[in-house]
Design a protein around this motif. Structure first.
Motif, PDB file in Angstrom:
ATOM      1  N   ALA A 146      57.161 -14.263 -53.681  1.00 15.98           N
ATOM      2  CA  ALA A 146      55.771 -14.635 -53.396  1.00 15.98           C
ATOM      3  C   ALA A 146      55.604 -14.706 -51.889  1.00 15.98           C
ATOM      4  O   ALA A 146      56.485 -15.211 -51.180  1.00 15.98           O
ATOM      5  CB  ALA A 146      55.436 -15.978 -54.028  1.00 15.98           C
TER       6      ALA A 146
ATOM      7  N   GLN B  70      47.346  -8.722 -58.238  1.00 14.88           N
ATOM      8  CA  GLN B  70      47.977  -9.778 -57.455  1.00 14.88           C
ATOM      9  C   GLN B  70      47.601 -11.155 -58.016  1.00 14.88           C
ATOM     10  O   GLN B  70      46.411 -11.461 -58.179  1.00 14.88           O
ATOM     11  CB  GLN B  70      47.523  -9.665 -55.992  1.00 14.88           C
ATOM     12  CG  GLN B  70      48.190 -10.615 -55.038  1.00 14.88           C
ATOM     13  CD  GLN B  70      47.649 -10.439 -53.630  1.00 14.88           C
ATOM     14  OE1 GLN B  70      46.600 -10.978 -53.291  1.00 14.88           O
ATOM     15  NE2 GLN B  70      48.353  -9.669 -52.810  1.00 14.88           N
TER      16      GLN B  70
ATOM     17  N   ARG C 220      40.415  -7.436 -48.842  1.00  9.37           N
ATOM     18  CA  ARG C 220      39.928  -7.270 -50.211  1.00  9.37           C
ATOM     19  C   ARG C 220      38.451  -6.904 -50.186  1.00  9.37           C
ATOM     20  O   ARG C 220      37.631  -7.558 -49.520  1.00  9.37           O
ATOM     21  CB  ARG C 220      40.122  -8.573 -50.984  1.00  9.37           C
ATOM     22  CG  ARG C 220      39.631  -8.557 -52.418  1.00  9.37           C
ATOM     23  CD  ARG C 220      40.459  -7.631 -53.292  1.00  9.37           C
ATOM     24  NE  ARG C 220      40.166  -7.828 -54.716  1.00  9.37           N
ATOM     25  CZ  ARG C 220      40.714  -7.097 -55.682  1.00  9.37           C
ATOM     26  NH1 ARG C 220      41.574  -6.131 -55.369  1.00  9.37           N
ATOM     27  NH2 ARG C 220      40.425  -7.324 -56.953  1.00  9.37           N
TER      28      ARG C 220
ATOM     29  N   ASP D 149      39.363  -8.736 -62.387  1.00 15.77           N
ATOM     30  CA  ASP D 149      39.692 -10.016 -61.777  1.00 15.77           C
ATOM     31  C   ASP D 149      39.666 -11.111 -62.837  1.00 15.77           C
ATOM     32  O   ASP D 149      38.942 -11.021 -63.843  1.00 15.77           O
ATOM     33  CB  ASP D 149      38.701 -10.365 -60.670  1.00 15.77           C
ATOM     34  CG  ASP D 149      38.861  -9.483 -59.437  1.00 15.77           C
ATOM     35  OD1 ASP D 149      39.830  -8.702 -59.395  1.00 15.77           O
ATOM     36  OD2 ASP D 149      38.019  -9.582 -58.518  1.00 15.77           O
TER      37      ASP D 149
ATOM     38  N   GLU E  65      53.004 -16.091 -49.082  1.00 15.44           N
ATOM     39  CA  GLU E  65      51.829 -16.931 -48.819  1.00 15.44           C
ATOM     40  C   GLU E  65      51.053 -17.176 -50.117  1.00 15.44           C
ATOM     41  O   GLU E  65      49.829 -17.105 -50.158  1.00 15.44           O
ATOM     42  CB  GLU E  65      50.937 -16.286 -47.753  1.00 15.44           C
ATOM     43  CG  GLU E  65      51.641 -16.144 -46.415  1.00 15.44           C
ATOM     44  CD  GLU E  65      50.770 -15.463 -45.373  1.00 15.44           C
ATOM     45  OE1 GLU E  65      49.789 -14.798 -45.757  1.00 15.44           O
ATOM     46  OE2 GLU E  65      51.069 -15.609 -44.184  1.00 15.44           O
TER      47      GLU E  65
ATOM     48  N   ARG F  94      47.433 -15.136 -57.354  1.00 21.03           N
ATOM     49  CA  ARG F  94      47.205 -15.898 -56.127  1.00 21.03           C
ATOM     50  C   ARG F  94      47.294 -17.392 -56.409  1.00 21.03           C
ATOM     51  O   ARG F  94      46.697 -17.904 -57.362  1.00 21.03           O
ATOM     52  CB  ARG F  94      45.834 -15.552 -55.536  1.00 21.03           C
ATOM     53  CG  ARG F  94      45.678 -14.064 -55.240  1.00 21.03           C
ATOM     54  CD  ARG F  94      44.317 -13.737 -54.657  1.00 21.03           C
ATOM     55  NE  ARG F  94      44.096 -14.420 -53.404  1.00 21.03           N
ATOM     56  CZ  ARG F  94      44.605 -14.044 -52.227  1.00 21.03           C
ATOM     57  NH1 ARG F  94      45.374 -12.973 -52.164  1.00 21.03           N
ATOM     58  NH2 ARG F  94      44.337 -14.721 -51.125  1.00 21.03           N
TER      59      ARG F  94
ATOM     60  N   LEU G 112      45.088  -4.210 -51.722  1.00 18.03           N
ATOM     61  CA  LEU G 112      46.092  -5.269 -51.806  1.00 18.03           C
ATOM     62  C   LEU G 112      47.421  -4.836 -51.182  1.00 18.03           C
ATOM     63  O   LEU G 112      48.435  -5.515 -51.347  1.00 18.03           O
ATOM     64  CB  LEU G 112      46.335  -5.649 -53.279  1.00 18.03           C
ATOM     65  CG  LEU G 112      45.116  -6.107 -54.077  1.00 18.03           C
ATOM     66  CD1 LEU G 112      45.495  -6.342 -55.540  1.00 18.03           C
ATOM     67  CD2 LEU G 112      44.523  -7.369 -53.478  1.00 18.03           C
TER      68      LEU G 112
ATOM     69  N   ALA H  75      50.961 -15.342 -52.783  1.00 16.49           N
ATOM     70  CA  ALA H  75      50.504 -14.134 -53.470  1.00 16.49           C
ATOM     71  C   ALA H  75      51.694 -13.393 -54.071  1.00 16.49           C
ATOM     72  O   ALA H  75      52.722 -13.217 -53.415  1.00 16.49           O
ATOM     73  CB  ALA H  75      49.753 -13.224 -52.508  1.00 16.49           C
TER      74      ALA H  75
ATOM     75  N   GLY I 220      42.603 -16.817 -60.662  1.00 21.74           N
ATOM     76  CA  GLY I 220      43.824 -16.668 -59.872  1.00 21.74           C
ATOM     77  C   GLY I 220      44.367 -15.254 -59.825  1.00 21.74           C
ATOM     78  O   GLY I 220      45.502 -15.042 -59.391  1.00 21.74           O
ATOM     79  N   TRP I 221      43.586 -14.271 -60.247  1.00 24.51           N
ATOM     80  CA  TRP I 221      44.085 -12.891 -60.347  1.00 24.51           C
ATOM     81  C   TRP I 221      43.104 -11.920 -59.706  1.00 24.51           C
ATOM     82  O   TRP I 221      41.901 -11.971 -59.980  1.00 24.51           O
ATOM     83  CB  TRP I 221      44.284 -12.501 -61.803  1.00 24.51           C
ATOM     84  CG  TRP I 221      44.755 -11.093 -62.001  1.00 24.51           C
ATOM     85  CD1 TRP I 221      43.996 -10.007 -62.330  1.00 24.51           C
ATOM     86  CD2 TRP I 221      46.096 -10.616 -61.872  1.00 24.51           C
ATOM     87  NE1 TRP I 221      44.772  -8.876 -62.413  1.00 24.51           N
ATOM     88  CE2 TRP I 221      46.076  -9.228 -62.133  1.00 24.51           C
ATOM     89  CE3 TRP I 221      47.316 -11.227 -61.560  1.00 24.51           C
ATOM     90  CZ2 TRP I 221      47.226  -8.455 -62.094  1.00 24.51           C
ATOM     91  CZ3 TRP I 221      48.464 -10.453 -61.520  1.00 24.51           C
ATOM     92  CH2 TRP I 221      48.418  -9.086 -61.793  1.00 24.51           C
ATOM     93  N   TRP I 222      43.637 -11.054 -58.825  1.00 19.86           N
ATOM     94  CA  TRP I 222      42.881  -9.930 -58.274  1.00 19.86           C
ATOM     95  C   TRP I 222      43.421  -8.655 -58.902  1.00 19.86           C
ATOM     96  O   TRP I 222      44.607  -8.321 -58.733  1.00 19.86           O
ATOM     97  CB  TRP I 222      43.040  -9.855 -56.756  1.00 19.86           C
ATOM     98  CG  TRP I 222      42.132 -10.789 -56.008  1.00 19.86           C
ATOM     99  CD1 TRP I 222      41.133 -11.553 -56.517  1.00 19.86           C
ATOM    100  CD2 TRP I 222      42.157 -11.048 -54.598  1.00 19.86           C
ATOM    101  NE1 TRP I 222      40.512 -12.268 -55.526  1.00 19.86           N
ATOM    102  CE2 TRP I 222      41.122 -11.975 -54.330  1.00 19.86           C
ATOM    103  CE3 TRP I 222      42.934 -10.584 -53.542  1.00 19.86           C
ATOM    104  CZ2 TRP I 222      40.864 -12.452 -53.047  1.00 19.86           C
ATOM    105  CZ3 TRP I 222      42.682 -11.047 -52.263  1.00 19.86           C
ATOM    106  CH2 TRP I 222      41.651 -11.977 -52.015  1.00 19.86           C
TER     107      TRP I 222
END
Length: 664
Positions: A153, A165, A245, A205, A155, A167, A231, A157, A208-210
């Motif tokens: 991980a 990703q 992003r 998305d 930072e 987060r 990303l 991510a 907590g998810w991109w």
């Protein structure tokens, strides 16, 4: 899929041997050595690149296995490797897509360099190595396996290639998370704490998810699908910032731009579109560039990836569409040549630097070859547009074709004369050259050819004024003679030597071509700029009133303004513009000396500087040029005397004396 491609778990020698068998046969090589793109070549290069990725991964795993402490708290590299092999047995197409992702190539090359000590990074080594574990986890998710795998991980991510990703809110720059899946549901847990569920459609998305977005478009039976890699962990161009992003509005703008560009390519450049459909894989978005100056890039380790600035909004819709389409073609040709160079070298070792008319900086030989391959294809694109576009778009196309045709031919002819090309490199150059020469009989309006010649000559003169340092003894002798009131020394006419030294201030040297595009496409904006109105868009950066007068056809005013700029040391480009104008003044006696100076503006600049340092006084540039030109009077076959200023676009490399790489 070949047996050798089905399982990445095989010994180093077997994988290497499989890669060595990938060779383009003679027919495919002939197709590649052209100004067009063919889907057959693209598929062959993709297969070769896939084998190369397998080899890189095998080498990486072997090297990490020999240094078990390098993985830190992560699982041994072979466990990740075995999970990836399980995923491939279950879903080979998904794993192939993972391995062919441009980020995989960039990551693998970066980690191998770190392991061998040839590159440094602020990230812990285990975190970079751990992207192998993330790759295996992503493959297992795509294959529907039940598993658990620790991954790095950064930072907060956690990037899963081709998926997205997760987060987390955490102050820790480096950590370990666990990716797990059961019954088709995947999740990411950070350090035994919070959990992010991976959506069933990972491109969406979620909390907590991109998601890893994709742009898809289709026209008349041909489709293009690109991953939007906003990303990216590993930069396509070293030293550049990671992409930001995109918001949903930006994604919609990209989709609309891609729809329009793809429709144009399929309608008017269908064979090219078939090749792009097979080989373009991802897009790294960049902020909008200037009008007529789209920012783009590609890299050898990122097959199928293009960095591209968001299509502009200053120009009309068709203008933006054509800019996007031609940039995709341009960068894809770089990808094809990189693929060929992964199979075979094209040149012998060569440390010389050369002039490339598409770049501001001096370029190594392989860089010039890359430019020639890309821009000869760009010339072919504009050739088609000449027959398709009308009005100002048609005039623009004819100018672009004339410029790219002449510059490509000049560079290719110069490359063909270089002994540093090997047999494959020479076959490539001669194939491209045959295509370009076949266009000689295609008539273009005299105005388009004249503008193209002017743009090419100005760029080369500006380049020489910035980057070529003339022989010190010649400059010293000329300054001595001027100071004593004597005639210029004969060395001025006989010595064409010098050294290429990259000047970092040499930027926007294509200013005349840039302004000509504006004049053709938007006459009112150009007229307003000529009248001194403030620029309304980012299309006048790097331009001065002298350049505007030059492009506007007021050559007397341009000469006076360039001379004033040169006197005040505003920019070296001024010496190039002034030298060209003096070379073209028909009322001068024989004109031989002025035409020769038009080929060597760096000499005029250097002698002026030397005299000013000695005397503390500025020398009138035109007076100095008239005096230096007398050195060619009576000289036998003086350099540049036969070609004239307009031929500067025909000389593409420095002489052996000036092309040496230097320090200082």
């Amino acid at each position: 899929m070949r047996e050798a491609d089905r399982s990445p778990v095989r010994d180093h020698e077997s994988t290497s041997s499989h890669l060595s068998r990938h060779r383009l046969d003679d027919d495919l090589l002939r197709l590649l050595c052209s100004t067009g793109e063919r889907h057959q070549v693209t598929y062959a290069l993709l297969d070769a690149e896939y084998s190369r990725r397998l080899l890189m991964l095998r080498l990486l795993v072997d090297e990490v296995a020999a240094r078990p402490a390098a993985v830190g708290a992560l699982a041994p590299a072979r466990e990740a490797w075995e999970l990836l092999a399980r995923a491939q047995r279950r879903n080979p197409d998904a794993v192939r897509r993972l391995l062919m992702d441009p980020q995989t190539g960039l990551w693998a090359a970066h980690v191998l360099r770190r392991l061998r000590g040839s590159v440094a990074d602020d990230a812990p080594l285990w975190s970079d190595i751990g992207q192998l574990h993330a790759l295996a986890a992503a493959g297992a998710v795509l294959a529907g396996l039940d598993f658990r795998m620790p991954v790095p991980a950064r930072e907060g991510a956690v990037l899963l290639p081709c998926l997205g990703q997760a987060r987390f809110a955490t102050p820790d720059p480096w950590g370990v998370a666990e990716v797990s899946a059961h019954g088709g549901a995947a999740r990411v847990r950070l350090d035994g704490g919070p959990v992010v569920d991976v959506p069933a459609d990972a491109t969406r998305d979620g909390a907590g998810w991109w998601g890893m977005r994709r742009l898809s478009t289709s026209h008349r039976g041909l489709a293009l699908a690109l991953t939007v890699d906003d990303l990216a962990l590993y930069p396509v161009v070293a030293g550049t910032a990671r992409p930001a992003r995109l918001d949903e509005a930006a994604v919609r703008r990209w989709q609309q731009a891609l729809d329009r560009a793809w429709a144009l390519l399929v309608e008017d450049h269908r064979e090219r579109a078939r090749a792009l459909s097979a080989g373009l894989l991802s897009l790294v978005p960049m902020p909008p560039g200037e009008r007529f100056r789209t920012h783009s890039a590609s890299a050898s380790e990122a097959f199928g990836c293009v960095m591209l600035s968001e299509p502009g909004t200053d120009g009309p819709g068709h203008e933006d569409t054509v800019e996007c389409a031609v940039t995709l073609v341009h960068e894809f040709r770089h990808t094809l040549l990189n693929g060929l160079m992964h199979l075979t070298p094209l040149t012998d070792d060569c440390s010389d630097l050369y002039h490339a008319p598409w770049r501001d900086d001096p370029r190594p030989l392989i860089g010039v070859l890359h430019g020639a391959f890309a821009f000869s294809g760009v010339a072919a694109f504009w050739r088609t547009r000449c027959a398709r576009d009308t009005g100002s778009a048609g005039r623009r196309a004819r100018f672009e074709f004339a410029l790219a045709r002449s510059q490509s031919r000049a560079v290719l002819e110069a490359l063909d004369a270089l002994p540093a090309l090997n047999a494959t490199g020479r076959a490539l150059v001669r194939g491209l050259l045959a295509d370009v020469r076949s266009w000689d009989d295609e008539a273009l309006p005299e105005s388009a050819v004249r503008m193209a010649d002017r743009a090419a000559a100005h760029q080369r003169a500006a380049w020489r004024a910035h980057h070529v340092v003339p022989d010190e003894e010649t400059v010293r002798a000329a300054a001595d003679s001027w100071t004593r009131g004597a005639e210029p020394p004969g060395a001025v006419a006989t010595d064409a030597g010098g050294t290429v030294r990259t000047d970092p201030e040499g930027r926007r040297l294509d200013v005349v071509a840039h302004l000509l595009r504006l004049k053709i496409a938007d006459p009112s904006a150009f007229a307003a700029a000529r009248d001194g109105a403030p620029p309304t868009g980012a299309h006048l950066h790097g331009a001065t009133p002298a350049d505007l007068a030059y492009v506007g056809g007021d050559l007397a005013e341009a000469e006076a303004l360039y001379a004033r700029e040169a006197s005040t040391a505003v920019r070296p480009v001024s010496w190039g513009g002034l030298a060209l104008l003096l070379a073209g003044r028909s009322h001068r006696a024989a004109g031989v000396g002025h035409r020769a100076l038009g080929e060597r503006p760096e000499l005029l600049r250097a002698v002026s500087g030397a005299i000013a340092r000695r005397s503390g006084r500025t020398v009138p540039p035109v007076e100095l040029a008239d005096w230096l030109a007398r050195a060619w009077d009576g000289a036998a076959n003086p350099p540049g005397a036969q070609s004239g200023s307009g031929s500067m676009s025909q000389s593409t490399r420095c002489s052996p004396a000036t092309a040496r790489r230097t320090t200082g």
